[in-house]
Structure formats: structure tokens, C-alpha cells
Scaffold this active site. Structure first.
Site, PDB file in Angstrom:
ATOM      1  N   GLY A 168       0.791  -1.242   0.000  1.00  0.00           N
ATOM      2  CA  GLY A 168       0.000   0.000   0.000  1.00  0.00           C
ATOM      3  C   GLY A 168       0.814   1.278   0.000  1.00  0.00           C
ATOM      4  N   ALA A 201       4.241  -8.382  -4.982  1.00  0.00           N
ATOM      5  CA  ALA A 201       3.119  -8.145  -4.061  1.00  0.00           C
ATOM      6  C   ALA A 201       3.695  -7.726  -2.720  1.00  0.00           C
ATOM      7  CB  ALA A 201       2.293  -9.416  -3.914  1.00  0.00           C
ATOM      8  N   GLY A 202       3.191  -6.625  -2.164  1.00  0.00           N
ATOM      9  CA  GLY A 202       3.654  -6.183  -0.847  1.00  0.00           C
ATOM     10  C   GLY A 202       5.135  -5.880  -0.832  1.00  0.00           C
ATOM     11  N   LYS A 248       1.895  -8.104 -13.288  1.00  0.00           N
ATOM     12  CA  LYS A 248       1.758  -8.371 -11.848  1.00  0.00           C
ATOM     13  C   LYS A 248       1.628  -9.887 -11.728  1.00  0.00           C
ATOM     14  CE  LYS A 248       0.210  -7.289  -7.508  1.00  0.00           C
ATOM     15  NZ  LYS A 248       0.764  -6.340  -6.538  1.00  0.00           N
TER      16      LYS A 248
END
Ligand SMILES: Nc1ncnc2c1ncn2[C@@H]1O[C@H](COP(=O)(O)OP(=O)(O)OP(=O)(O)O)[C@@H](O)[C@H]1O
Ligand SMILES: [Mg+2]
Length: 211
Positions: free
Chosen positions: A13, A102-103, A33
Site C-alpha cells: 500500500g 506483491a507487498g 503483476k
């Protein structure tokens, strides 16, 4: 700029997708992604399709689309899927490819492998996205150390948020890494404001922004 670049971050985020959209747009490239966790609302690929100003076919399909907005290892378990490193081979394309993890780096894909292990196999240059707000020095220096330990090439830091001159300088000096630039908080956030902010905030963008 290199033909393939990995976008990672110090946390989830923090603005990786927005930065990746800006970069893919400037490079007139592709976006991928590999592992999407969470399918409610806009996925990262859909955000990039909206913000990069690229034709839809420039956004490659994800290797794994997992339903729950959780760490991929857990989201995969819930879906009854096993994430395999062999499925995470990046495509070879004639134009630049921007790949978003991711993250953060140590996000598990299964009970043995984290995203950083995949990055170590790929050996592609990484851009580390980092917030400018309090706490970022610790997170960013830890991420740099983890990349170095595995000899993963680090192209530099992309800061996201308001300018924090001393924080940015401290990370650059203590981490021994280049600052590629800074993307401020954009309001409104559109393909146009993003492109303009990328050109204003990143030196390499002024050579690639004329496509
Ligand atoms: N430069 C920016 N200006 C305005 N809003 C931003 C900016 N960067 C990120 N945001 C907003 O912050 C939120 C998180 O950003 P983003 O989805 O890019 O994070 P992320 O690091 O890709 O997260 P994830 O780990 O889930 O992939 C989004 O709502 C996004 O629109
Ligand atoms: Mg994202």
C-alpha cells in the site's frame, strides 16, 4: 533504462502500482503483476491499465489471481492453489517490461519461498519504492540490506510522498543507493497528472517521456 525492471517496496500500500503505471507509461512498455492477491475492487493490473495511458494489451495477465486480499501464501492456501516458482518466469518481450511484486520483499508465496527468492533467481534490476513519512528509514535500510545479501541489483529508490529532505538523504547515504526521484501525492491522480509528475520527479523520465 533496462528492458526489464522489478518494482518492489518497503511495504504494502505504499504506491508501487501507481509508480509502476507511471513508469510503464513513460517507457511505452508492458506491465506484469505475477501474483494478485484480492480480486474485489480494482486489481493492480486494472489500475495500471487506467493510469498508464497504454493499450490494454500492454498489461499482461497475472500468473496467479487469488481471491482473498491476504499475503499470497495464505490467499493461495484458501483458494487451494500452490504457487510454483516455475510459473513465475518473466516473458521476453521486444519492449520494456515493468514487473510488480506483491507487498514487500519478504512476502511469502508459499511456506518456503518469498518474493525476494524469486527476485534473486530473476537477477533483474529492482527499484525499491519507499514512503517519505516517519518510519521509512528503518524499513528502507532493512530492505536494501536484504537485497544486498542476495546480490539482487538495486537500481535505486523511488520515494513516494511529500519531500522529506533529511529522511531521503539519510537513506541514500546510509544505504549507499541512488535516489531515482520522488513521486508526490497527486490529487487528482489521473494518467495525465501521473505522467507529468513522473517527468518532473525522475531525471530518467525526461529522456523517455517523449513517446
Ligand atoms: N502518488 C500518489 N498520489 C496519490 N495517490 C497515491 C499515490 N501513490 C499511491 N496512491 C494511492 O495509495 C493507495 C495505495 O497505492 P498502490 O496501490 O500503488 O500501493 P501498492 O504499494 O501497489 O500496494 P500493494 O502492496 O497492494 O500492491 C492507492 O489508493 C493509490 O491510489
Ligand atoms: Mg500494487
Amino acid at each position: 533504462m533496462t528492458q526489464r525492471i522489478v518494482i518492489t517496496g518497503t511495504d504494502t500500500g505504499i504506491g508501487k502500482t501507481v509508480f509502476a503505471a507511471g513508469l510503464a507509461g513513460l517507457l511505452d512498455g508492458f506491465y506484469w503483476k505475477p501474483v494478485q492477491s484480492g480480486l474485489d475492487g480494482e486489481t493492480d493490473s486494472e489500475v495500471v491499465a487506467r493510469l498508464a495511458g497504454l493499450p490494454l494489451e500492454r498489461v499482461l495477465p497475472e500468473a496467479y489471481r487469488l481471491k482473498s486480499p491476504l499475503s499470497p501464501h495464505r490467499s493461495a492456501e484458501i483458494d487451494g492453489v500452490a504457487i510454483k516458482a516455475a510459473d513465475l518466469t518473466f516473458p521476453v518481450l521486444p519492449t520494456p517490461l515493468v514487473i510488480e511484486g506483491a507487498g514487500g520483499l519478504m512476502v511469502p508465496l508459499n511456506r518456503r519461498t518469498s518474493f525476494i527468492d524469486i527476485f534473486a533467481e530473476w537477477r533483474l534490476p529492482v527499484i525499491l519504492c519507499a514512503r517519505t513519512t516517519l518510519g521509512t528509514i528503518n524499513h528502507t535500510l532493512l530492505s536494501i540490506e536484504a537485497l544486498r545479501t542476495r546480490s539482487i541489483p538495486l537500481a535505486g529508490i523511488a520515494f513516494i510522498g511529500d519531500e522529506m529532505a533529511d529522511t531521503q538523504r539519510t537513506i541514500v547515504e546510509m544505504g549507499g543507493v541512488p535516489q531515482l526521484g520522488r513521486l508526490p501525492h497527486l490529487d487528482p491522480l489521473t494518467d495525465k497528472t501521473l505522467r507529468d509528475a513522473m517527468i518532473a520527479g525522475f531525471a530518467f523520465a525526461s529522456c523517455t517521456g517523449d513517446h
